[in-house]
Structures are given as structure tokens and as C-alpha cells.
Design an enzyme around this catalytic site. Structure first.
Site, mmCIF file in Angstrom:
data_model
loop_
_atom_site.group_PDB
_atom_site.id
_atom_site.type_symbol
_atom_site.label_atom_id
_atom_site.label_comp_id
_atom_site.label_asym_id
_atom_site.label_seq_id
_atom_site.Cartn_x
_atom_site.Cartn_y
_atom_site.Cartn_z
ATOM 1 N N ASN A 402 0.823 -1.205 0.000
ATOM 2 C CA ASN A 402 0.000 0.000 0.000
ATOM 3 C C ASN A 402 0.865 1.267 0.000
ATOM 4 O O ASN A 402 1.124 1.840 -1.058
ATOM 5 C CB ASN A 402 -0.953 -0.023 1.198
ATOM 6 C CG ASN A 402 -2.021 1.054 1.121
ATOM 7 O OD1 ASN A 402 -1.882 2.002 0.361
ATOM 8 N ND2 ASN A 402 -3.065 0.908 1.887
ATOM 9 N N ASP A 403 1.332 1.658 1.170
ATOM 10 C CA ASP A 403 2.024 2.948 1.278
ATOM 11 C C ASP A 403 3.243 3.055 0.357
ATOM 12 O O ASP A 403 3.549 4.139 -0.138
ATOM 13 C CB ASP A 403 2.463 3.190 2.725
ATOM 14 C CG ASP A 403 1.266 3.384 3.652
ATOM 15 O OD1 ASP A 403 0.231 3.871 3.165
ATOM 16 O OD2 ASP A 403 1.375 3.049 4.840
ATOM 17 N N VAL A 404 3.915 1.939 0.100
ATOM 18 C CA VAL A 404 5.138 1.994 -0.710
ATOM 19 C C VAL A 404 4.838 2.218 -2.188
ATOM 20 O O VAL A 404 5.754 2.302 -3.008
ATOM 21 C CB VAL A 404 5.993 0.709 -0.553
ATOM 22 C CG1 VAL A 404 6.442 0.547 0.886
ATOM 23 C CG2 VAL A 404 5.245 -0.512 -1.037
ATOM 24 N N ALA A 442 0.313 4.295 7.150
ATOM 25 C CA ALA A 442 0.413 5.746 7.288
ATOM 26 C C ALA A 442 -0.946 6.392 7.515
ATOM 27 O O ALA A 442 -1.028 7.569 7.848
ATOM 28 C CB ALA A 442 1.081 6.349 6.059
#
Lengths: 475, 110
Positions: A402-404, A442
Site C-alpha cells: 500500500n504505502d510503498v 500511514a
């Protein structure tokens, strides 16, 4: 044999052990020599331990307090029990459960270091010299924190009920943690100015054990790699302190070596997530509250994609990049993803895996998981290496990451700003396998999902991949 | 602190500082791929605390001390044995499989 000569021989063996640890770590720099490096390190360990046993057997019994045979029974039983448990768990653990086992081994190492200091303090029954006094107290504090802290970290990774992986609110929050720290400092100073007090020592022990719990509980599961690495570094430091207590050079060298390596590794991991270690330890974002809304382009709707559509896109692509993440590790879907990749390759599709430095639960963890599933090593590409290739990729298949992959990281002012990301949005089309529209660690929305090129395939990673395999086969 | 104590402390402290620098120099060169095995490998190395645990075990005379040292020895051994074995299992995964697989494959007719 002359005791001085005997001790000299033991010290030479410890030196050989210390050299083997350093050479072993150096050989672990490259995948080709890493396994050999670990064996070199293990060999050094064996030499150091056997030499210690021989020295303790042959040396004349110290005038005061020799327990003779009892001591040896303790050693043999302890080694049998500890060695058996270690061997059994290490050989039977699933590769996905490996981080929590490493954390557990770290916990017991820290525990042993703390016990040495406790035993030493109870044994001297008088104010020790300044160096020993400082080392004993630091050993107890650091060793105890790492013991309970690592147990909690391990429990969080296992998803135990008493230690859920989500951040847990500690009664009193940071005030409790600060109060415990204050108790430790006050009691430590009390001992260092020349008082001998067993109750004060136990007060320090209790405060440090609780501190380890309250420090780790509020940290979310996704940050555990950084925490485990930090605690690994702590254990090294505690062992070095035990070396000062016992005046043993090999404990000092090996402990300092691990303390330094753990510190570097911790910083590397935190950097890759664009977080400071301090930020993680005091529980920055991700507590589920105070979630920051990304000041990004709003609107844009999410497009859901069917299994057959996704299968067709993949099967008729000439180049596919798979982006595995935390979700894939949790769902243990590494075998399913390999099966899909092989199927695509049979159809002439070029398949590569884009591995973000912090994919999985620890840096390099994803590589281990995929290697276990027999994914060919050359297909695992690191971020800098694969990023330019997204421009040429027909499909980027994101599984549980997700965040990456969030393009918001390229802009200033979001919690993920500045974090290096995989350029997934550069691919011609994007398929995201995800259970729901839930947010990543995050706590912000992923702008990738509202990209017009993106199709969302709502499914569990393992089941979704299995269905994709079936759909591709049916084509 | 007298002169002899100070001298012995400074010897220990010199070793301590140099070992820290050694650790920094060794680790900073490792590629991200190997970070997890490396952490696990470093984790095994602090199992050297077993040497210290053996020292306190042979001099343990009272019951408390014996119990404490028994736990210390067991903990430390678990750290050593488990640490090296699990690290080896991880690193086993990195051996190059495609080459071996290709040569092992029976040659097709024609």
C-alpha cells in the site's frame, strides 16, 4: 596445567571466536558467500564455548564458592534444554513466522545478560567498584527492557490476543513510561554514589521489565521490524555490559559488534520508511487517531475489476511486474504468486518482482519468503533497479502493498512525503489485489487506487491469486 | 578508582570502542536483500553470552544463584543454537536454483 597458561589459551580461543564473528559478518555482505559467513560465525562460537568449558573444567577450583559437580549439572541441563528448544523451534518454524522467532531468540539473549548482572550483584554483597557498578546497573536495565520488549514484539507479530498488532494504549500512556524511566534513573544514581542495596536493584529490574512492555505495546505491528532491530542492538549492548561485569573480552567484543550493527540496521530500516527511530518509539502517526488527510487531488472514483478481466490483461501482456507487500506476507500467498508467475511465463510473459526495501515485515523478508516459494532469485529486483522498468511494463500487479506505492509520497506535506516509493503508477495498467479500501500504516488514502489506469480486485491475497491462476488457465 | 582499576577499565573500553567501529564498518556495506538474515546472524552472535552464563553457573553455590544461572545458560543456548540454525535456513533460500534445475532437467528428444 598452570592456571595463567590455561587462561591465556582460553583467551586465544575467544580471540579466534571474535575474529570469526567479524569475518562471518563480512562474508554475509553478498548472497553468494552469506551462508558460508554464517557457518564461519557459528564455528567461532563453537570454539569460544568449547574453550570456555575446557578452561572451567581444568582450572583449579577457586578458593571460595565452588559448587563443583552441581555447576556442571546446571550447565549440561541448561544447554540441553535451551539447545533443544532452540533447535526444534528454528527447524520447524514456517518462514513467514520467522521474524517473531528471531525476536524470541533476541529476548532470551537479553534475559541471559540481565541474569548475569543480577547474579553478580547478589554474589558480591558489597558495593562493587565503579566500573562494575555502572556496568551491572546498565546490564540489568538494557537486558530487562530487551527481554520484555522483544517478547511483546514477538507476540504482536504472532497476533496473540494479549498483544494485538495494533497499537495498544497503555494506562497513563507516556506518563507511565516516563515515570518508569525516572524510577530507573533515580535508583541507578542511588546505587552509583556508593550504596549497596538489593531492594533498589530489584526496583530497577521491575521498572525495566515493565518499561519494555509499555515501550513496545503502543507501537503498531508494521513498525515491529524497526523495533526488533533496535532491541537486537540493545541486547548486544547488554551483553557487552555483561562483559564489563565479568571482565570477559569476548563478551565485550561480540556485544559491541552486535550493538553497532543493530544500530546501523535500525537506522537503515527507519530511513527506508521515512521515519525517525525516535518518531517510531514515541508512537508517531499510525495510532489510528489524529489521522492526517492527504492534501491531494480529491475525487476520482475507484474502478473495480473482475477476475476474468484481470486474467486477460495479465495473460496477454508482454511484461508484468509483481509488487508484493505486507498483505502478501500476512496471507502467506507467496506460493500462489509464484504459481501465477510461472503460468504467465509459460505463456511468454516476462515476469519480475519489484521489492521495496521494507516490503514484508523486515528488510529482505520478502526476498526470503519468495525464495522459499522457489521464485528464481534473478527475478527479484530491488527498487532502484526496477523503477525505470515500470514505464515499459504492461501490467503492474500489486499484491498487499500500500504505502510503498502511494504517489503522494512525491509531494510535500503528507505523512509519506519523501519516502522512496515504487513507480507503480508509471505502468500502462495497474491491478491491485486488496481486501478492502482500508488504509495502510500511514493512515492516508492511496492515490494510486483512484488512478484511471488502476483496477481494484477486491479479494484476500491468497484466494485472489488462486482465482487468478484458475482464470488464466481457463483462457 | 585506583590506577590498576583505571588501567584495566581503559583496556576493556578500548576494545569496546574498536569493536563498535568494526561493527559499523562491516554492516554498512550489506545490500537490503540480506538485511533480515544479517539481523538474525547478528542476533546469534550475542548468544556469546553463554560463555558468561557458564562462568556464573560453575561458581553458583546457593539455590537462588543456581536457579538464576540455569535459566541464563538455557536462555543463552537457545539464542545461540536457534539463531544460527534459523539464519542458515534463511540463507539456504538464496542458493541459485535456476542453474541447478536446468542441468537436472532431462534433455528433450530431437
Amino acid at each position: 596445567m598452570d592456571q595463567d597458561l590455561l587462561f591465556a589459551l582460553a583467551r586465544i580461543a575467544w580471540l579466534i571466536g571474535a575474529v570469526a564473528f567479524v569475518l562471518g559478518l563480512i562474508r554475509m555482505n553478498s548472497p553468494a558467500t552469506a551462508r558460508n559467513g554464517n557457518l564461519v560465525s557459528a564455528g567461532g562460537m563453537a570454539i569460544a564455548i568449547v574453550a570456555t568449558a575446557i578452561y572451567l573444567l581444568l582450572r583449579p577450583a577457586p578458593a571460595e564458592g565452588s559448587s563443583g559437580i552441581t555447576g556442571w549439572i546446571i550447565i549440561v541441563v541448561g544447554i540441553a534444554v535451551g539447545g533443544g528448544l532452540g533447535l526444534y523451534t528454528a527447524r520447524t518454524v514456517k518462514m513467514t513466522a520467522m521474524p517473531q522467532l528471531v525476536s524470541l531468540f533476541n529476548a532470551v539473549g537479553g534475559g541471559a545478560a540481565a541474569l548475569i548482572a543480577i547474579d553478580d550483584y547478589l554474589g558480591i554483597a558489597g558495593t562493587p567498584g565503579l566500573v562494575a557498578n555502572v556496568a551491572i546497573v546498565l546490564d540489568i536495565i538494557i537486558g530487562s527492557i530487551t527481554f520484555t520488549g522483544s517478547l511483546i514484539a514477538s507476540g504482536k507479530l504472532m497476533g496473540l490476543k494479549i498483544t494485538p498488532s495494533r497499537p495498544v494504549r497503555v494506562p497513563g500512556g507516556q506518563i507511565t513510561t516516563a515515570a518508569l524511566a525516572l524510577v530507573m534513573v533515580a535508583a541507578a544514581i542511588f546505587l552509583w554514589i556508593g550504596n549497596y542495596s538489593v531492594p533498589a536493584m530489584f526496583l530497577i529490574l521491575a521498572a525495566a521489565l515493565i518499561f519494555g512492555v509499555t515501550m513496545t505495546l503502543p507501537i503498531g505491528g508494521a513498525d515491529m521490524p524497526v523495533v526488533i532491530s533496535l532491541l537486537n542492538s540493545f541486547t548486544g549492548t547488554a551483553v557487552a555490559m555483561a562483559g564489563f561485569v565479568l571482565d570477559n573480552p569476548v563478551l565485550i567484543i561480540a556485544g559491541a559488534l552486535v550493538g553497532a550493527s543493530g544500530a546501523i540496521l535500525t537506522k537503515l530500516m527507519a530511513d527506508a520508511m521515512n521515519r525517525s527511530v525516535m518518531n517510531i518509539m514515541v508512537g508517531g502517526f499510525g495510532g489510528g487517531e489524529g489521522t492526517v488527510a492527504a492534501a491531494g487531488p480529491e475525487g476520482g472514483s475507484v474502478r473495480s475489476i473482475g477476475m476474468d478481466d484481470a486474467a486477460i490483461q495479465l495473460a496477454y501482456a508482454s511484461s508484468v511486474i509483481i509488487v508484493p507487500g505486507y498483505g502478501l506476507a500476512v496471507a502467506q500467498a507467496q506460493h500462489a504468486v509464484r504459481e501465477l508467475a510461472e503460468l504467465l511465463e509459460e505463456r511468454g510473459v516476462t515476469v519480475n518482482y519489484a521489492i521495496h526495501p521494507v516490503a514484508g515485515r523486515m528488510p529482505g523478508h520478502m526476498n526470503v519468503l519468495l525464495a522459499e516459494a522457489n521464485v528464481p532469485y534473478p527475478q527479484l529486483r530491488e527498487m532502484e533497479d526496477i523503477n525505470p522498468e515500470f514505464d515499459r511494463a504492461d501490467v503492474a500487479l500489486v499484491v498487499g502493498a500500500n504505502d510503498v506505492t502511494n504517489p503522494a509520497a512525491r509531494r510535500a506535506g503528507t505523512p509519506v512525503s519523501g519516502m522512496p516509493i515504487l513507480d507503480v503508477d508509471h505502468a500502462k495498467s495497474i491491478i491491485v489485489i486488496k481486501r478492502s479500501m482500508g488504509r495502510g500504516y500511514a493512515g492516508i488514502d492511496n492515490e494510486l487506487y483512484v488512478n484511471p489506469k488502476t483496477g481494484m480486485l477486491f479479494a484476500d491475497a491468497k484466494q485472489g491469486l488462486a482465482d487468478l491462476v484458475a482464470a488464466v488457465k481457463a483462457l | 578508582m585506583n590506577a590498576a582499576e583505571l588501567g584495566s577499565f581503559l583496556t576493556q573500553f578500548t576494545v569496546f570502542i574498536l569493536a563498535i567501529l568494526c561493527g559499523f564498518a562491516t554492516i554498512s556495506k550489506v545490500p537490503a536483500t540480506l538485511h533480515t538474515p544479517l539481523m538474525s546472524g547478528a542476533n546469534s552472535i550475542h548468544g556469546i553470552v553463554l560463555v558468561g552464563s557458564m562462568f556464573i553457573a560453575v561458581t553458583a553455590t546457593d539455590l537462588l544463584s543456581q536457579v538464576v544461572s540455569l535459566i541464563a545458560v538455557a536462555f543463552a543456548t537457545m539464542n545461540v543454537v536457534g539463531g544460527y540454525v534459523v539464519t542458515d535456513r534463511m540463507l539456504q533460500m538464496f542458493k541459485r536454483k535456476p542453474v541447478a534445475a536446468a542441468t537436472a532437467e532431462p534433455r528433450a528428444e530431437g
